[in-house]
Design an enzyme around this catalytic site. Structure first.
Site, PDB file in Angstrom:
ATOM      1  N   LYS A  72       1.214   4.548  -2.612  1.00 24.46           N
ATOM      2  CA  LYS A  72       0.923   5.932  -2.209  1.00 24.46           C
ATOM      3  C   LYS A  72       2.150   6.828  -2.375  1.00 24.46           C
ATOM      4  CE  LYS A  72      -3.422   5.281  -1.305  1.00 24.46           C
ATOM      5  NZ  LYS A  72      -4.461   5.898  -2.165  1.00 24.46           N
TER       6      LYS A  72
ATOM      7  N   THR B  88      -5.969   8.596   9.126  1.00 25.39           N
ATOM      8  CA  THR B  88      -7.062   7.623   9.288  1.00 25.39           C
ATOM      9  C   THR B  88      -8.403   8.338   9.238  1.00 25.39           C
ATOM     10  OG1 THR B  88      -5.611   6.364  10.734  1.00 25.39           O
ATOM     11  CG2 THR B  88      -7.928   5.744  10.724  1.00 25.39           C
TER      12      THR B  88
ATOM     13  N   TYR C  33       0.834  -1.215   0.000  1.00 23.55           N
ATOM     14  CA  TYR C  33       0.000   0.000   0.000  1.00 23.55           C
ATOM     15  C   TYR C  33       0.862   1.256   0.000  1.00 23.55           C
ATOM     16  CZ  TYR C  33      -3.665   3.253   1.622  1.00 23.55           C
ATOM     17  OH  TYR C  33      -4.543   4.313   1.745  1.00 23.55           O
TER      18      TYR C  33
HETATM   19  P1  NAD Z   1     -13.742   3.212   0.552  1.00 22.73           P
HETATM   20  O1  NAD Z   1     -13.456   1.752   0.402  1.00 22.73           O
HETATM   21  O2  NAD Z   1     -14.698   3.665   1.559  1.00 22.73           O
HETATM   22  O3  NAD Z   1     -14.143   3.827  -0.853  1.00 22.73           O
HETATM   23  C1  NAD Z   1     -13.375   3.555  -2.008  1.00 22.73           C
HETATM   24  C2  NAD Z   1     -14.270   3.543  -3.202  1.00 22.73           C
HETATM   25  O4  NAD Z   1     -13.433   3.262  -4.357  1.00 22.73           O
HETATM   26  C3  NAD Z   1     -15.322   2.436  -3.157  1.00 22.73           C
HETATM   27  O5  NAD Z   1     -16.544   2.935  -3.652  1.00 22.73           O
HETATM   28  C4  NAD Z   1     -14.744   1.374  -4.081  1.00 22.73           C
HETATM   29  O6  NAD Z   1     -15.707   0.521  -4.672  1.00 22.73           O
HETATM   30  C5  NAD Z   1     -14.058   2.246  -5.115  1.00 22.73           C
HETATM   31  N1  NAD Z   1     -13.057   1.500  -5.855  1.00 22.73           N
HETATM   32  C6  NAD Z   1     -12.191   0.575  -5.369  1.00 22.73           C
HETATM   33  N2  NAD Z   1     -11.474   0.060  -6.366  1.00 22.73           N
HETATM   34  C7  NAD Z   1     -11.883   0.666  -7.497  1.00 22.73           C
HETATM   35  C8  NAD Z   1     -11.531   0.534  -8.864  1.00 22.73           C
HETATM   36  N3  NAD Z   1     -10.609  -0.346  -9.252  1.00 22.73           N
HETATM   37  N4  NAD Z   1     -12.170   1.305  -9.771  1.00 22.73           N
HETATM   38  C9  NAD Z   1     -13.123   2.196  -9.385  1.00 22.73           C
HETATM   39  N5  NAD Z   1     -13.506   2.344  -8.115  1.00 22.73           N
HETATM   40  C10 NAD Z   1     -12.892   1.585  -7.183  1.00 22.73           C
HETATM   41  O7  NAD Z   1     -12.296   3.868   0.832  1.00 22.73           O
HETATM   42  P2  NAD Z   1     -11.896   5.337   1.371  1.00 22.73           P
HETATM   43  O8  NAD Z   1     -11.417   5.158   2.740  1.00 22.73           O
HETATM   44  O9  NAD Z   1     -12.923   6.330   1.047  1.00 22.73           O
HETATM   45  O10 NAD Z   1     -10.600   5.544   0.468  1.00 22.73           O
HETATM   46  C11 NAD Z   1     -10.574   6.458  -0.624  1.00 22.73           C
HETATM   47  C12 NAD Z   1      -9.118   6.772  -0.913  1.00 22.73           C
HETATM   48  O11 NAD Z   1      -8.537   7.369   0.246  1.00 22.73           O
HETATM   49  C13 NAD Z   1      -8.255   5.549  -1.235  1.00 22.73           C
HETATM   50  O12 NAD Z   1      -7.341   5.890  -2.256  1.00 22.73           O
HETATM   51  C14 NAD Z   1      -7.524   5.293   0.068  1.00 22.73           C
HETATM   52  O13 NAD Z   1      -6.302   4.634  -0.138  1.00 22.73           O
HETATM   53  C15 NAD Z   1      -7.337   6.699   0.563  1.00 22.73           C
HETATM   54  N6  NAD Z   1      -7.103   6.830   2.011  1.00 22.73           N
HETATM   55  C16 NAD Z   1      -8.003   6.378   2.908  1.00 22.73           C
HETATM   56  C17 NAD Z   1      -7.742   6.526   4.259  1.00 22.73           C
HETATM   57  C18 NAD Z   1      -8.693   6.041   5.331  1.00 22.73           C
HETATM   58  O14 NAD Z   1      -8.304   5.979   6.504  1.00 22.73           O
HETATM   59  N7  NAD Z   1      -9.946   5.724   5.000  1.00 22.73           N
HETATM   60  C19 NAD Z   1      -6.554   7.142   4.683  1.00 22.73           C
HETATM   61  C20 NAD Z   1      -5.661   7.606   3.725  1.00 22.73           C
HETATM   62  C21 NAD Z   1      -5.943   7.435   2.373  1.00 22.73           C
END
Ligand code: NAD
Length: 259
Positions: free
Chosen positions: A159, A187, A155
């Site tokens: 990133k 987070t 991961y």
């Molecule tokens: P989430 O799982 O709640 O939402 C992600 C969305 O992306 C979902 O609707 C999923 O179906 C969609 N998705 C996944 N793979 C896909 C693909 N191949 N094509 C199209 N859509 C796809 O996740 P989130 O927490 O909202 O994460 C969103 C972004 O933020 C991600 O890039 C994640 O790495 C990043 N992020 C999240 C956090 C956290 O703590 N939640 C922290 C830092 C970064």
């Protein structure tokens, strides 16, 4: 409140979490929003959140790890909503495994969505925006682009790559009038976080540890990440490109112990 009035914005991963919150914020700021997420995702909450505002909403299913699907999605969005001004390149997955348990399959799956997917979306955004010499992209990286965590080798590689890609794309596209930035969320309370949280041996202890390592003492609400994204996509950030905004409640910048 009208920072994005009349603009056409694309959000990938828009069916849930941070993408849903950004879509909602962009609609509140006056944009028409294309919601892009995987086939089979439930778009109802994102559609409802955008529908209460004036701009149009378009739902597009596409897997960002499929470059042809990404190209088709952008073509369809331009036909149905008009020229694209702003892209939140956000779709991502997180797979947790110790380094020695990280299979080839997990590594490639992680890279396919987070790094190749972000690249395909960024490339398509640049192609359509270059023709008009205006536009902005925000890529979702993570605080884990800035620091390591056990279990997240694959991961974090994706990133970190997103941050590197952001800077080079910004350098190349600045003369075309395009800006490219990234956000590094800490987070955040989303379905992705909840899946990891529920899989922990002692979820409550894990949450307490997590919150204790954040200077502000809590994890983020997705709307707080969305605010940063909308700012970077708007003209208020007209002099900002090739950099990242850290939205982590002070986790990477402050030594939380003793506060
Ligand atoms: P989430 O799982 O709640 O939402 C992600 C969305 O992306 C979902 O609707 C999923 O179906 C969609 N998705 C996944 N793979 C896909 C693909 N191949 N094509 C199209 N859509 C796809 O996740 P989130 O927490 O909202 O994460 C969103 C972004 O933020 C991600 O890039 C994640 O790495 C990043 N992020 C999240 C956090 C956290 O703590 N939640 C922290 C830092 C970064």
């Amino acid at each position: 409140m009208n920072d994005m009035h009349g603009r056409v914005a694309v959000v990938t991963g828009a069916a849930s979490g941070i993408g849903l919150a950004t879509a909602q914020a962009l609609a509140r700021h006056g944009a028409s929003v294309a919601l892009v997420s995987l086939p089979g995702d439930d778009f109802a909450a994102a559609e409802a959140a955008c529908a209460v505002h004036h701009g149009k909403t378009l739902t597009v299913t596409a897997d960002v790890s499929d470059s042809a699907a990404v190209r088709e999605a952008f073509q369809r969005i331009e036909v149905e909503l008009g020229p694209i001004d702003a892209v939140h390149n956000n779709a991502g997955i997180s797979a947790v495994a110790a380094l020695t348990d990280t299979s080839d399959e997990l590594w490639h799956r992680q890279l396919a969505t987070n790094l190749s997917g972000s690249f395909y979306v960024l490339r398509e955004a640049a192609r359509v925006m270059k023709t008009r010499r205006r536009g902005a992209v925000v890529n979702t990286a993570s605080e884990l682009a800035l620091m390591g965590q056990a279990g997240y080798v694959a991961y974090t590689a994706t990133k970190g790559g997103i941050l590197a890609m952001t800077r080079s794309a910004a350098a190349e596209l600045a003369s075309w009038g395009l800006r490219v930035n990234a956000v590094c969320p800490g987070t955040t309370l989303t379905p992705m976080f909840l899946r990891e949280f529920e899989g922990a041996a002692d979820p409550q202890a894990e949450l307490a540890d997590n919150e204790a390592s954040v200077a502000v003492g809590r994890i983020a609400d997705p709307a707080e990440i969305a605010e940063g994204v909308v700012f970077l996509l708007s003209d208020r950030a007209s002099y900002i490109t090739g950099t990242h905004l850290v939205l982590d409640g002070g986790r990477t910048g402050c030594f939380a112990i003793g506060s």
